[in-house]
Write a protein that holds these residues in place. Sequence first.
Motif, short mmCIF file in Angstrom:
data_model
loop_
_atom_site.label_atom_id
_atom_site.label_comp_id
_atom_site.label_asym_id
_atom_site.label_seq_id
_atom_site.Cartn_x
_atom_site.Cartn_y
_atom_site.Cartn_z
N HIS A 110 -3.01 -17.27 11.97
CA HIS A 110 -2.02 -16.24 12.30
C HIS A 110 -2.09 -15.13 11.26
CE1 HIS A 110 1.98 -14.71 13.63
NE2 HIS A 110 1.46 -15.06 14.77
N PRO A 111 -3.26 -14.47 11.17
CA PRO A 111 -3.45 -13.50 10.09
C PRO A 111 -2.66 -12.21 10.29
CG PRO A 111 -5.35 -13.50 11.54
CD PRO A 111 -4.41 -14.54 12.07
N SER A 151 0.63 -10.18 11.60
CA SER A 151 2.00 -10.32 12.06
C SER A 151 2.28 -9.21 13.07
CB SER A 151 2.97 -10.24 10.89
OG SER A 151 2.71 -9.07 10.16
N TYR A 152 3.39 -9.37 13.76
CA TYR A 152 3.74 -8.37 14.77
C TYR A 152 4.13 -7.06 14.09
CZ TYR A 152 3.39 -11.84 18.40
OH TYR A 152 2.89 -12.77 19.27
N ARG A 153 3.74 -5.95 14.70
CA ARG A 153 4.07 -4.64 14.14
C ARG A 153 5.53 -4.31 14.42
NH1 ARG A 153 -0.72 -5.82 13.82
NH2 ARG A 153 -2.39 -4.35 13.37
N SER A 154 6.03 -4.81 15.56
CA SER A 154 7.44 -4.58 15.86
C SER A 154 8.25 -5.75 15.29
CB SER A 154 7.64 -4.48 17.37
OG SER A 154 7.14 -5.62 18.03
N LYS A 155 9.55 -5.56 15.23
CA LYS A 155 10.42 -6.54 14.61
C LYS A 155 10.52 -7.78 15.51
CE LYS A 155 15.02 -6.82 12.55
NZ LYS A 155 15.34 -8.05 13.27
N ARG A 156 10.32 -8.97 14.92
CA ARG A 156 10.48 -10.20 15.69
C ARG A 156 11.96 -10.51 15.89
NH1 ARG A 156 7.10 -14.43 16.49
NH2 ARG A 156 8.82 -15.10 17.78
#
Lengths: 246, 256
Positions: A116-117, A119-124
């Motif tokens: 899982h290198p 992370s999401y760019r938008s807020k989780r």
Amino acid sequence: MATQSSTEAAVRPVNRRPRPMPWPLNIYQTAVGKKWVMAITGLMEIGFLVMHMLGNLKIYLGASALNHYAEGLREFGDPFAPREAVLWILRIGLLVAVVLHVHAAFSLWRMNRRTHPESYRSKRDYIAANWASRTMRWTGPIVLLFIFYHLSDLTFGGQNPSFQNGEVYHNVVASFSRPSVAAFYVIANLALGVHLFHGAWSMFQSMGINSPQYNSLRRVFAVLLTIAIIGPNISFPIAVQLGIVG
Amino acid sequence: MNLTLKVWRQAGPTAPGQFETYEARDISEDMSFLEVLDVVNEDLNDRGIEPIAFEHDCREGICGSCGVMINGQAHGPGFRTATCQLHMRLFKDGDSITVEPWRAASFPLIRDLVVNRSAFDRIIESGGFISVNTGSAVEANMIPIPKVVSDAAMDAAECIGCGACVASCPNGAASLFTAAKMQHLNLLPQGQAERWQRTQSMVETMEDFFGSCTSHGECQFACPKGISIDVIAYMNRDYLKSMSKNRKLGGQGLTT
């Protein structure tokens, strides 16, 4: 639509599969097996925490009661085993459990960073993952560092202002009389509590202990266990600071 | 209603990507989320802009191809729905909605919102076959199966392989998918012959591509089929058994 090169988005294994070792060592070579080891060693650590907390409650019965309990730990097994023999067997068992727990945690952390290198760019927007489950990787190292300090303070005496071997009550009061140390003990125990809150629930999942009849009790167990261990633990430095003990 | 969409645009696997903002006007609250993307795409097409690439097929929540991250939740805020079943009545006029593709090392991005989920196929392949006689289907009641067992197997078999469990997992683990695919066979009499071989090879193949479960429990709420993390516990239990069974059985011809 532009044709995309299939090689660029190709799926390749992210984790290297190790050469299988003989049973039962090959169990530890997989993440599921490592989680089993983390659950079993975590259970051993919980067993230690419960006994440690129960023994320390003797501090409220006075100096002689606590010192007598500490001496009893060394004499445990008498007259069948030499002095401190049983204590050392338990200590080595606990040390092996802690080393395995930390090693499994570290290698799983590395595996999860590989898989899982990004992370999401938008807020989780997490629905179920709570603060405790997402901070295991921080509360764990905090507790580990605290254990080193704790051993140095009250077992070896290096960090203690006036360490006297065998005088447990005196050593505890001397250490906890320092407000900053008392605060550190409280904070470290709260971190341990957060770690326990998730770990004591998660171990059931890791070991496949799952039945619809008592699944809801697993969370209740984790909460009660955390309160039962951490409550008394943080009361000791607070009691010394308030002058109830000392 | 009128909405503002922030959509991840990326021309190809290695191209740089960024969010682009689009206006979606006159959206009916009865529309599904994919229909909103259709409306936006028609507008983009008219303006000579490359439409947003997104995967979709059945549009009734059974094919598992339409998963995207909507406002930080896999398949958006709907309860047990895939993106195609997400009704716009769950949003308010003037809402800003962020749309992002699944992100995991083994879900490489192909274009915009489309990722390659073929790592799931590797896990299914490694599960192998089950031994049943070919020919016409046997009489349904020839094999007695307790109701609770068939219900549990059916719950697990509901998995549509959309990848929401991996996408929602902070560790990028595929435990829910693998456990569901494994357990719907492991629970039934028809799946017993190859049970331990299947369990070991599916777990090991899963771990070639995905992370490990730390029991966040995020996946079971992201799952459009509401598959419970109970199946992960059963997988963990079966895995330990499989290691000892396969050793005794010489691995049932298991080649890893």
